[in-house]
Motif scaffolding. Structure first.
Motif, PDB file in Angstrom:
ATOM      1  N   ARG A  79       5.479   2.226   4.412  1.00  0.00           N
ATOM      2  CA  ARG A  79       6.894   1.940   4.685  1.00  0.00           C
ATOM      3  C   ARG A  79       7.654   3.174   5.183  1.00  0.00           C
ATOM      4  O   ARG A  79       8.654   3.048   5.881  1.00  0.00           O
ATOM      5  N   GLU A  81       4.634  -4.433   8.667  1.00  0.00           N
ATOM      6  CA  GLU A  81       5.643  -4.904   9.619  1.00  0.00           C
ATOM      7  C   GLU A  81       6.801  -3.917   9.721  1.00  0.00           C
ATOM      8  O   GLU A  81       7.327  -3.662  10.804  1.00  0.00           O
ATOM      9  N   ASP A 123       1.393   0.944   0.017  1.00  0.00           N
ATOM     10  CA  ASP A 123       2.592   0.215   0.448  1.00  0.00           C
ATOM     11  C   ASP A 123       3.765   1.170   0.623  1.00  0.00           C
ATOM     12  O   ASP A 123       4.478   1.137   1.633  1.00  0.00           O
ATOM     13  N   THR A 145       2.618  -6.811  13.024  1.00  0.00           N
ATOM     14  CA  THR A 145       2.219  -5.765  12.085  1.00  0.00           C
ATOM     15  C   THR A 145       1.376  -4.645  12.672  1.00  0.00           C
ATOM     16  O   THR A 145       1.153  -3.639  11.981  1.00  0.00           O
ATOM     17  N   ASP A 154       4.110  -6.937   4.651  1.00  0.00           N
ATOM     18  CA  ASP A 154       5.532  -6.576   4.781  1.00  0.00           C
ATOM     19  C   ASP A 154       5.690  -5.092   5.113  1.00  0.00           C
ATOM     20  O   ASP A 154       6.496  -4.717   5.975  1.00  0.00           O
TER      21      ASP A 154
END
Length: 358
Positions: free
Chosen positions: A129, A152, A125, A184, A149
């Protein structure tokens, strides 16, 4: 909490067994003589005076003279603050131990072995990011939900995200809706057999864990371009090339962007054979200096060591397993362009954009 448990807890907080017993007895009696405290507790008569004085020094009780030595429990505010402070230290120590056991200092190691999949997922994750160029990931629909998330965020930052969905066991699982995939990734495919979780970020980081049904449960987090390149070929051959897209946002009209030189080569080879002029921009690094550069010009040739496809067939990944490159003609001269790990070409391409087809 019963009295015995409270005594045990106070011992763990630093009181002796006799001190803990005497203090709990005083809490029940309120105020009592030393003799009464000894009779109501397990403290021997000869020891009661030393025990009470020790409790007074620690701030748990106060003593006073009334024909004989008496004692009463002190205002518990200070005692409670000390106990709660110790509880917080124990809690913080427990969290620190768990964190150090689960995740070694990743920044200091090229390869880190971890014992929990949650650690792999958390690191994936974080890396997704902050990705700058590309993400290749194979995961179950449930794992996708955890990372959606982050994916995305990367997709919105212009990162090329490719997703291969794998079933959690020997049964197929529903993949996310087209609306979710549109937010995504650039392209998604699905494999019908279980496979490990794998995430590759910017050609450097790899996060890996065996699939859920595996006997051995562990995770590997790698910060190494060479090892990432090996996993990249696993992704291409097992999770990508042999499966049809279930979602794609790729366009057949310029501008068309590639992060994989071999995919670009396969698409431009028939165009060059048809005499089409291809204007392109190459973003990458000079292989002799490592300097980041941008070159614009025309693609004029492709070269690879594998046998060429015949009879109108499209060149396959097998044909491109060895050296593969394209040639870019610019105002500054001619440059050979290689893909991931290029050494003998002039440029290692990170991103290729087809600007125009004429």
């Amino acid at each position: 909490m019963n009295g015995d448990t409270l005594i045990d807890t106070l011992e763990e907080a630093g009181l002796s067994p006799y001190q803990a017993d005497a203090f709990v007895t005083l809490l029940e009696l309120g105020s009592a003589s030393a003799t009464d405290v000894a009779q109501a507790s397990s403290v021997p008569d000869p020891r009661i005076y030393d025990v009470l004085r020790g409790l007074e020094e620690k701030g748990y009780i106060e003593t006073y003279e009334q024909d004989s030595l008496h004692a009463r429990a002190h205002d518990p505010a200070d005692v409670l603050e000390d106990l709660r402070s110790q509880a917080n230290r124990f809690e913080n120590a427990a969290e620190e131990i768990e964190d150090r056991w689960n995740r070694p200092d990743i920044e200091e190691h090229a390869v880190s072995i971890v014992k929990r999949f949650d650690t792999v997922l958390t690191r994936a994750d974080e890396l997704i990011r902050t990705a700058e160029n590309q993400v290749q990931i194979g995961l179950t629909p449930a794992q996708y939900t955890e990372l959606a998330d982050a994916l995305e965020v990367a997709h919105n930052d212009g990162v090329n995200v490719k997703i291969c969905f794998i079933p959690p066991s020997d049964t197929l699982a529903d993949v996310p809706s087209t609306d979710l995939l549109e937010r995504t990734c650039i392209e998604a495919r699905r494999r019908d057999l279980p496979a490990p979780f794998v995430a590759l970020v910017d050609r450097s980081w790899t996060c890996f864990a065996p699939h859920g049904e595996s006997t051995n449960q562990y995770g590997v987090i790698v910060n190494d371009r060479s090892l990432a390149y090996v996993v990249h070929w696993y992704f291409l051959s097992c999770l990508w090339e042999v499966h049809e897209p279930i979602y794609s946002a790729r366009s057949d009209e310029p501008p068309i962007t590639y992060v994989d030189l071999r995919q670009c080569l396969r698409d431009v080879e028939p165009l060059l054979e048809s005499g089409i002029t291809i204007d392109a921009t190459i973003y990458g690094y000079e292989t002799n200096t490592g300097r980041k550069i941008t070159r614009r010009g025309q693609l004029t040739d492709v070269e690879y060591v594998g046998q060429s496809a015949t009879g109108g067939e499209r060149t396959t990944l097998l044909h491109l397993a060895g050296q593969a490159s394209i040639t870019l003609e610019t105002d500054e001269g001619e440059f050979t362009v290689g893909g991931w790990g290029a050494m003998i070409e002039d440029i290692e391409a990170i991103r290729i954009t087809i600007d125009a087809l004429e």
